[in-house]
Design a protein around this motif. Structure first.
Motif, PDB file in Angstrom:
ATOM      1  N   UNK A 139       0.824  -1.205   0.000  1.00  0.00           N
ATOM      2  CA  UNK A 139       0.000   0.000   0.000  1.00  0.00           C
ATOM      3  C   UNK A 139       0.860   1.257   0.000  1.00  0.00           C
ATOM      4  N   UNK A 140       1.934   1.234   0.761  1.00  0.00           N
ATOM      5  CA  UNK A 140       2.799   2.405   0.837  1.00  0.00           C
ATOM      6  C   UNK A 140       3.528   2.652  -0.480  1.00  0.00           C
ATOM      7  N   UNK A 141       3.935   1.577  -1.160  1.00  0.00           N
ATOM      8  CA  UNK A 141       4.575   1.766  -2.477  1.00  0.00           C
ATOM      9  C   UNK A 141       3.614   2.443  -3.445  1.00  0.00           C
ATOM     10  N   UNK A 142       2.363   1.988  -3.451  1.00  0.00           N
ATOM     11  CA  UNK A 142       1.370   2.599  -4.342  1.00  0.00           C
ATOM     12  C   UNK A 142       1.119   4.053  -3.954  1.00  0.00           C
ATOM     13  N   UNK A 192      -6.596   4.428   5.460  1.00  0.00           N
ATOM     14  CA  UNK A 192      -6.305   5.543   4.575  1.00  0.00           C
ATOM     15  C   UNK A 192      -6.929   6.794   5.183  1.00  0.00           C
ATOM     16  N   UNK A 193      -6.561   7.946   4.665  1.00  0.00           N
ATOM     17  CA  UNK A 193      -7.130   9.181   5.185  1.00  0.00           C
ATOM     18  C   UNK A 193      -8.638   9.249   4.932  1.00  0.00           C
ATOM     19  N   UNK A 194      -9.085   8.725   3.800  1.00  0.00           N
ATOM     20  CA  UNK A 194     -10.525   8.659   3.534  1.00  0.00           C
ATOM     21  C   UNK A 194     -11.238   7.858   4.618  1.00  0.00           C
ATOM     22  N   UNK A 247      -4.633  21.047   3.975  1.00  0.00           N
ATOM     23  CA  UNK A 247      -3.314  20.796   3.424  1.00  0.00           C
ATOM     24  C   UNK A 247      -2.815  19.380   3.610  1.00  0.00           C
ATOM     25  N   UNK A 248      -3.725  18.409   3.601  1.00  0.00           N
ATOM     26  CA  UNK A 248      -3.336  17.001   3.742  1.00  0.00           C
ATOM     27  C   UNK A 248      -3.105  16.381   2.370  1.00  0.00           C
ATOM     28  N   UNK A 249      -2.361  15.260   2.305  1.00  0.00           N
ATOM     29  CA  UNK A 249      -2.150  14.572   1.032  1.00  0.00           C
ATOM     30  C   UNK A 249      -3.452  13.979   0.501  1.00  0.00           C
ATOM     31  N   UNK A 250      -3.425  13.413  -0.713  1.00  0.00           N
ATOM     32  CA  UNK A 250      -4.628  12.780  -1.272  1.00  0.00           C
ATOM     33  C   UNK A 250      -5.186  11.707  -0.343  1.00  0.00           C
ATOM     34  N   UNK A 251      -6.496  11.514  -0.399  1.00  0.00           N
ATOM     35  CA  UNK A 251      -7.182  10.647   0.550  1.00  0.00           C
ATOM     36  C   UNK A 251      -6.798   9.200   0.490  1.00  0.00           C
ATOM     37  N   UNK A 276      -3.892   8.018   0.395  1.00  0.00           N
ATOM     38  CA  UNK A 276      -2.605   7.817   1.074  1.00  0.00           C
ATOM     39  C   UNK A 276      -2.860   7.247   2.470  1.00  0.00           C
ATOM     40  N   UNK A 277      -2.201   6.135   2.828  1.00  0.00           N
ATOM     41  CA  UNK A 277      -2.392   5.565   4.171  1.00  0.00           C
ATOM     42  C   UNK A 277      -1.752   6.427   5.240  1.00  0.00           C
TER      43      UNK A 277
END
Length: 600
Positions: free
Chosen positions: A308-311, A441-443, A467-471, A473-474
């Protein structure tokens, strides 16, 4: 379901169909028997996946629940009850549920090793009872009657695979619900779960009930496989070995349940072939489980996390390429979010705290504190370390009981409500130390915080605003500062009446802190949420708050418009550690509310 989940589900179903075709056709009767044992063990491993893997509860009695399911199946079989084996299987699982809930009741008060001792005590008791009382049908030698279409071992393997697959799909769907995700949060922090409006009691009892149901189904399947079962089939030693295997492998992931089932089935055969004691296998899993406990992550979780982190890093790289290199210069930051002058709200009090007093033994942490958060405002609560700010938030949100005074939300008393009920009524909080399940994930975390399934556009708006990364992203790869912002976003996502934020800017640079202050100043108008902000960063407080209350040694020493309060000599003295604190005249000169001199 996402495209990845659909693909994974299709692959899993394909493998299940292939196994149902290949195993009966290609393997000998001995290996078919072992394959059935592996699948049945995999079903019971799924029960460990719920209670141990997802909820993080140390339960050592899952095989006792399986024994209940087997007992019911054999009792109904002996009585020639109507409905047949499949109905008996379901009834066996349901019979284990109330026992699971009863065993789960102590988990509402105790946890960790103490809870493990209680569940182990139940396993020992069940072992003793089963040794004294035989299973129904054993004296009469009446074996369990399988369904006619699954009468042979080859076809019974297919039935076991069907049951395993149905349970796996059901759990996968459940894990995507708020209840399923709440178990992950419970595993990491019960306080954070309660602050998000999750009933810790209901979530824990649900985990025990569902895991007992699955174990009961597994026990019934085992009775159908063997025809007759005895107490040694459900010994407490098996519970311990399977628990150790669950810690090591992670059966809350489907591949972990399969691996656990296979290892449980073939370990005895391997030990026999090597002429080693059978207990050695359990000891080996126990030692490896200790290392898994120390690392805090199972093997399947580790593999999934890396994938998941690689993706996610690939996604972050794409975003970075599209937006260009970030410039942390304050000038750019200020241009992104223009300064907003906090305007004092004139609405009715949204949160009203009156005469709040908290004692810990002889120590008075808060002494007759009054504070009001008007609707549509951002109010600050400041003070030196040890002033009582975090105690104030914990008390208002229900985490400290036995206080004196009154807390009203939207004009209604909430003094007798639990933290989770207060959260659902519209009072949310964040903590100084964030404890977010890294698997999410953030979502998913926003979904937990909101208490509902957020539309992607709404979630993206919140993440972009803070200002958070895309949802996708874990949480595992975002830094501490971003996790604090995500915590704030999750509190706002619930659209509460008031959000109490405990030092959300910790770990942020000066420019980032100022930017956060400007964002918080816009929250009431943009999201309809009033804020009580606890902070040490005075520039952030100036940027966000229209009013400020200052605590020192549990006393309010100033309260009023932000600039007037921050220029109050009494406030300066408290922050600089000056021995003498000015009296009430200073407060009158600065426009802050006059207060009596505080005492330590």
């Amino acid at each position: 379901m996402s495209a990845i989940n659909v693909r994974s589900t299709a692959i899993g179903l394909g493998l299940a169909v292939a196994a149902c075709v290949a195993v009966p056709a290609l393997l000998s009767s001995y290996w078919i028997y072992l394959a059935i044992t592996a699948v049945v063990s995999g079903v019971i491993m799924q029960s460990y996946g719920v209670i141990v893997g997802r909820a993080g509860v140390m339960s050592l009695c899952q095989w006792s629940f399986a024994a209940i399911g087997a007992w019911v199946v054999m009792r109904l079989n002996l009585s020639d009850a109507p409905g047949g084996f499949l109905l008996w299987l379901l009834l066996g699982g349901l019979a284990a549920v109330p026992v699971g809930v009863a065993i789960g009741l102590p988990a509402l008060r105790i946890r960790g090793v103490n809870l493990a001792v209680i569940t182990f005590g139940f396993a020992v008791s069940a072992d003793l009872v089963l040794n004294v009382n035989q299973f129904p049908g054993t004296s009469e030698l009446k074996t369990v009657v399988r369904p006619s279409m699954f009468a042979t071992n080859g076809r019974y393997f297919i039935l076991a695979v069907i049951v395993f697959t149905v349970l796996a799909i059901g759990l996968a769907l459940l894990n995507r619900t708020r209840l399923g995700m709440s178990w992950l949060e419970l595993r990491h922090s019960e306080r954070a779960a309660a602050a998000h409006g999750i009933s810790v009691a209901r979530s824990k009892l649900a985990a025990f009930a569902i895991s007992a149901f699955i174990a009961g189904i597994g026990g019934g399947l085992l009775a159908g496989q063997l025809g007759l079962v005895v107490s040694s089939n459900f010994s407490m030693g098996q519970s311990l070995a399977m628990f150790a295997m669950a810690i090591l492998i992670g059966p809350h992931n489907i591949e972990g349940a399969i691996m656990g089932g296979v290892m449980g089935a073939i370990m005895a055969t391997i030990m026999d072939k090597l002429k080693l004691p059978q207990d050695l296998g359990g000891m080996l899993f126990g030692v490896l489980a200790i290392f898994a406990l120390r690392s805090g992550i199972s093997q399947t979780d580790m593999v999934r996390a890396r994938k998941r982190e690689r993706a996610a890093r690939g996604l972050l790289d794409k975003v970075k390429d599209a937006t260009g290199p970030a410039d942390p210069a304050p000038a750019v930051t200020q241009a992104v979010t223009p300064a907003v002058t906090p305007v004092a709200a004139t609405g009715e009090p949204c949160l009203a705290v009156r005469d709040l007093t908290v004692r810990f033994g002889r120590v008075v942490a808060l002494d007759s504190v009054d504070l009001t958060v008007p609707a549509g405002s951002v109010v600050g609560l400041i003070g030196p370390n040890g002033a009582g700010k975090s105690t104030f938030i914990a008390t208002v949100t229900g985490f400290v009981s036995g206080y004196e005074g009154a807390v009203e939300l939207d004009g209604r008393s909430i003094d007798k409500l639990t933290p989770s009920v207060r959260a659902r009524r519209g009072l949310r909080r964040t903590f100084q130390t964030t404890v977010i399940a890294p698997e999410l994930t953030q979502y998913e975390y926003l979904t937990i915080g909101a208490g509902r399934r957020l539309a992607k556009a709404e979630a993206d708006e919140l993440l972009d605003f803070f200002g958070c990364p895309p949802g996708e992203v874990p949480v595992s790869i975002v830094d501490v500062g971003t996790r604090r912002l995500l915590d704030v976003a999750a509190a706002i996502a619930a659209r509460p009446k008031v959000a109490l934020l405990d030092e959300p800017a910790a770990g942020q640079s000066a420019a980032e802190s100022l930017l956060l202050g400007r964002r918080l100043a816009q929250v009431p108008e943009r999201f309809g949420v009033s804020i009580l902000l606890v902070e040490h960063d005075m520039e952030l407080v100036r940027a966000a708050c229209s009013q400020v209350t200052v605590l020192d040694f549990g006393h309010v020493i100033a309260s009023g418009p932000t600039e007037a309060v921050l220029e109050d000599p009494a406030v300066m003295a408290a922050y600089l550690g000056t021995a003498e604190v000015p009296g009430t005249e200073t407060g009158a000169e600065t426009g802050a509310e006059p207060v009596a001199e505080p005492t330590a």
